[in-house]
Design an enzyme around this catalytic site. Sequence first.
Site, PDB file in Angstrom:
ATOM      1  N   GLY A  46       0.832  -1.196   0.000  1.00  0.00           N
ATOM      2  CA  GLY A  46       0.000   0.000   0.000  1.00  0.00           C
ATOM      3  C   GLY A  46       0.865   1.244   0.000  1.00  0.00           C
ATOM      4  N   ASN A  68       9.987   4.916   3.452  1.00  0.00           N
ATOM      5  CA  ASN A  68      11.366   5.365   3.236  1.00  0.00           C
ATOM      6  C   ASN A  68      11.569   6.754   3.837  1.00  0.00           C
ATOM      7  OD1 ASN A  68      11.624   3.097   1.277  1.00  0.00           O
ATOM      8  ND2 ASN A  68      10.298   4.401   0.044  1.00  0.00           N
ATOM      9  N   GLU A 107       2.330   6.130   7.477  1.00  0.00           N
ATOM     10  CA  GLU A 107       3.690   6.219   6.953  1.00  0.00           C
ATOM     11  C   GLU A 107       4.491   7.336   7.615  1.00  0.00           C
ATOM     12  OE1 GLU A 107       2.661   3.005   5.094  1.00  0.00           O
ATOM     13  OE2 GLU A 107       4.704   3.774   5.186  1.00  0.00           O
ATOM     14  N   HIS A 143       5.885   6.344  10.893  1.00  0.00           N
ATOM     15  CA  HIS A 143       7.103   5.542  10.745  1.00  0.00           C
ATOM     16  C   HIS A 143       8.369   6.397  10.718  1.00  0.00           C
ATOM     17  CE1 HIS A 143       6.074   1.382  10.320  1.00  0.00           C
ATOM     18  NE2 HIS A 143       5.230   1.574   9.316  1.00  0.00           N
ATOM     19  N   GLU A 202       5.495  -1.551  13.036  1.00  0.00           N
ATOM     20  CA  GLU A 202       4.165  -1.554  12.413  1.00  0.00           C
ATOM     21  C   GLU A 202       3.033  -1.388  13.420  1.00  0.00           C
ATOM     22  OE1 GLU A 202       4.014  -1.053   9.501  1.00  0.00           O
ATOM     23  OE2 GLU A 202       5.864  -1.804   8.625  1.00  0.00           O
TER      24      GLU A 202
END
Length: 971
Positions: A376, A380, A413, A416, A435
Site C-alpha cells: 500500500g 522510506n 507512513e 514511521h 508496524e
Amino acid sequence: MIRNCLSLRPACQGARSVLPRSRISLLGTHQATTRLAASLYSSTSSPGPSRFYSVASTPASPLTPRQRLSATRSVRPRRNQTPVRYCSYRNHKMCRTQAQADVASGVNIQGRELLPTNVIPKHYHITLEPDFQKLTFDGTVVIDLDVEEDSKSISLHTLEIDIHNAKITSGGQTVSSSPKVSYNESTQVSTFDFDNAVSKGAKAQLEIQFTGQLNDKMAGFYRSTYINPDGTQGLLAVSQMEPTDARRAFPCFDEPSLKAEFTVTLVADKKLTCLSNMDVASESEVKDGKKAVTFNKSPLMSTYLVAFVVGELNYIETNDFRVPVRVYAPPGQNIEHGRFSLDLAAKTLAFYEKVFGIDFPLPKMDQIAIPDFAQGAMENWGLVTYRVVDLLLDEKVSGAATKERVAEVVQHELAHQWFGNLVTMDWWDGLWLNEGFATWASWYSCNIFYPEWKVWETYVTDNLQRALALDSLRSSHPIEVPVKRADEINQIFDAISYSKGSCVLRMISTYLGEDVFLEGVRRYLKKHAYGNTQTGDLWAALGDASGKSVEEVMDVWTKHVGYPVVTVTEKDEKTIHVKQNRFLRTGDVKPEEDKVIFPVFLGLRSKDGIDESLTLDKREDSFEVPSTEFFKLNANHTGLYRTSYTPERLEKLGEAAREGLLSVEDRAGMIADAGALASSGYQKTSGVLTLLKRFDSEKEFIVWSEIISRVAAVQAAWIFEDKAVRDGLEAFQRELVSPRAHEMGWEFSESDGHIEQQFKAMLFGNAGLCGDEKIIAAAKEMFKKFIAGDKSAIHPNIRGSVFSIALKYGGKEEYDAVLNFYRTSTNSDERNTALRCLGRARSPELIKRTLDLLFSGEIKDQDVYMPTAGLRSHPEGIEALFNWMTENWDELVKRFPPQLSMLGTLVTIFTSSFTKREQLAKVEKFFEGKNTNGFEMSLAQSLDAIRSKVAWVERDGEDVAKWVKDNKYSA
C-alpha cells in the site's frame, strides 16, 4: 510499511471489503478494512500556500539536519570463535547457544541467517545509472568499514546482481584489487576473500562495481510503467527495499541493526527528476548529456529505508511545515489530486513533532505515487512511496471510505518516520515495534484531526477484529515471532504485527492512561534515537514513566501466541466469577495449548462508570461488582480477548443496549464476540442470529457494520450448503437491512456527514445484494444512465454497489459495460472498483473471462488479486478460483516468487473460502510435496480457516436450518 490488504471477511454480501493499507499486507493495512458498499468520505482540507510544478528540477533546497546520536553496539565473541552479531533479548542479554555455528558464509544464531561481524559498515556512497532501454542499471558502491577482527574476508548481501570488480583498501593502501568472489545462493551472501589481512581496529573501504536488473517484480530497484497523456508508455525507475530487497539494488549489509549513513548519486537524462531520501547537494553534467545528482549524506539508518526514484514527474509543494513537503506523480496523473495528502502530511508532521517531542530530522519530506507497487505504501525516510490510489484522491469520483483510507495510510507512513526510521527494531522479530506503533499512531492522529469520523469506534470492528480473527487460528504466531530466513520475514507483515501489535499498545495506553503512555513513548524515542531496540526497551521506558512493572504485565502478550476467552458467571447479586482459557476458532483447544495465563484487564462497566483497576492474572477468580443488575466486561473493547456470557446475561445486555447503557464500541464488540463464540462452539449459531434480529432498531453505523459482518460470516460458512438454507439466510439479512436502507435512502448531499455517507452506502449495497427489489431496480436504472454517459447518475459512495448489483442480476451486457469502464477510466479508484466487482457475474462464460484477465497483461501484477474479490461471493466462483490456481500454478510461482509477499496472499484468496471436508482434502493434496517456503504461514492459516468452517457447519448445520425454518425464512 502498509501492506496492501484484502479482507478475508466474506465478500459475498459486501459487509466490509478491505482496501490496501501501508505495508499494511495484501491481507491486512491499515493495515485496512473499509466497507465495500460504504465507499469513502467527504471532508475538506484547508489548503495552505502551495505551488504546482512540471518538473525536471531537483528536490527541495538543502537544510541542515539535526545533530545525530549514534547507536553503540558491543559484541564480544568467545576466544577463537568467529564473531557473531546477536539480537539480544531484554536487558541486552546475549542469546548465543551451544549450537551456534558458522553457516555457509553467514552466522547462525538460533537458526537465524546473519552476516559475520568481523566488519561493520559505517557509510555507503552509492552511484546508480538506470538504463531504460536495456532495463538494467549500472552501479558502484563504496562502503566505509570499521574492522572489528583481523580479517581476510568480507561478506555482504547481494541478489540478482552481477559483480564486475571489487577493490579493498585500508589506510590509503590497496589491500586487494581483485579479491576472490564467491556466492551462496541460499543465504544471498557474496564473500570477498583476499590474501592480506586487514587488522582489527583499522578503517577499510570496499568498492564494488556491478550491474543489476530493473526488474518487474516490484522489489529492489525496479521499473514501473504508466500511460502518458498522449497514450504512449512512460517508465520510472523506483525502489522498494523492505524487508530484504536492498540487496537487489546494491551490495550491502542488509540487516536492520547495521545502520549506516548513505550518500546517493543518481545518473540520468537531464529531463528526468531524481529523488532520494535526502535533499540535493550538487548536480553536474556528465557524459552523453546526462546529469549526476548527488544527495546530502543521510542520518544513520537501515538499508531497508534507502530509496531512489528516476523519471518524469510533476509535483506540488507546501511550506506549511518547517521543511518543504511535496507530492510527486508521473505524467498522466492529475497532480492536484495529491492536494489532500500534501496538506495532511504537513499538518501531521507538525503534530507528531509535538506529540513525540522530537523534530523530524530530515531536510524535506517527499511523497510519491508509484503506478506499480506491491504494497500500500512504504515509509522510506524522507521519500515515502505509495500506490497511486493511496496517495492521490479525487473527491469528485471517490467516496468517504477512500478518503479515510488515504488519510490513514498517509498518517501511518509519517508515524514511521519516528517509529521504524528514527528508532528501529534490531531484528525482524521486533517488526511490531515499527508496524504496531505506526498503526496505533495513525488511528490516534486521525481521531485528533477528524473527530467526526469517530475512528476509535471503527477500530473495534476493524483493527481489533482483524487481530482477533487471525490470532484465533492455531497457525497464528506471537507478536514477537522468531524469523530466521529472508523468505520468512515477508510473511509476518500481517494482522499480528500490525493489528494485534497496535491493540496491545492501545490496551497498555488505557491501562497506564494516555498521558503517561505518551510520556513513556517520548522517553523511548529520545533514548534510542538513531539506534535499534527490542520490545524490552519499550516496556522499560513505559515502566519508567509510569512507575509500574510494565514488562512483567505485557511480556505475556507479545511473547505468546493467541488470547483468551473470558467466561463470566454470576455467584450472587454483587459477585461475578471469571475464568480464562485459550480461544481457538476451531473450538478444539488441547490442554497443552491452554497453559498461558494472560493478564486480562477486565474494564468493568457498571452504572457507576468504568473500573479499569480489575485484572484477572490467574486462571479464574471472583470479583465484586456494584450490582449484577447491570455490568459488562471489556468496556469499549480496549482489551484483547473475547467475553462469553450466559444466555441470560446476553439477553440482559441486549436490553441494556436498547436502553442506551452501552457505548457504540460495547454494542459492536459484544456482537463481534457473540459471533466469534458461535463459530467456535461456545454458543449456538441460532442464538446469535436471534440476538442480531433484536438489534433491528439500532441507529449507529459501526454497530450495523458488525451486524452485517456477522450475518455475512454465517453465509460464508454455509455457502456450499442447501440452497433453501442459504436463501433463508439471505431473506433474514434482507429483513434486517432493507427497512433501514429505505429509511436512510441512497441520495447523497453535501450536508451528509462522513459517517452518514458510509452508512447509507453500506445499507444500500447490502440490501441490493441480498435481493431487495426496489434497490435492485434503482441500481439498474442508475447503471443504465451511467453507461449511457451520465457519469453523475451513480454517486461515488455507491459505485461499487451499483456495479455489483448490476453484475449479480445481469449478464454479458452489464459485464462488458463494467469491463469497458475499467479500460477507459483514467482514475485508479474507479478502475479498482470495476475490477473488484467483475467476479460478481456467475455464468461460466463470464467467470472464465474474469479469470482470463489475471494473466492477460491488461491488469498490472500489483492488481492481479482484485478481480478475484467478486468471485469469492458465490460457490461457482470459489471452485473456479481454486481450479484456476491449480492449472496455472507454475506461472503463478514464476510471476510472484515465493520470497516476495504476493504469492502467499494469492494462495489465501484461492483456497480459504472453502467450507467442506472434501475441499480441505483437495487443497492439502495439491500442496502435498510442494516447496511452500515463503508462503507456508499463509497456507497453514488458510487451511485452519477452512477447518474452522467445516467444524462450525458440522456442529450447527441442523441448528441453523431449524432456526431459518422456525422464523419462516424458508419453507
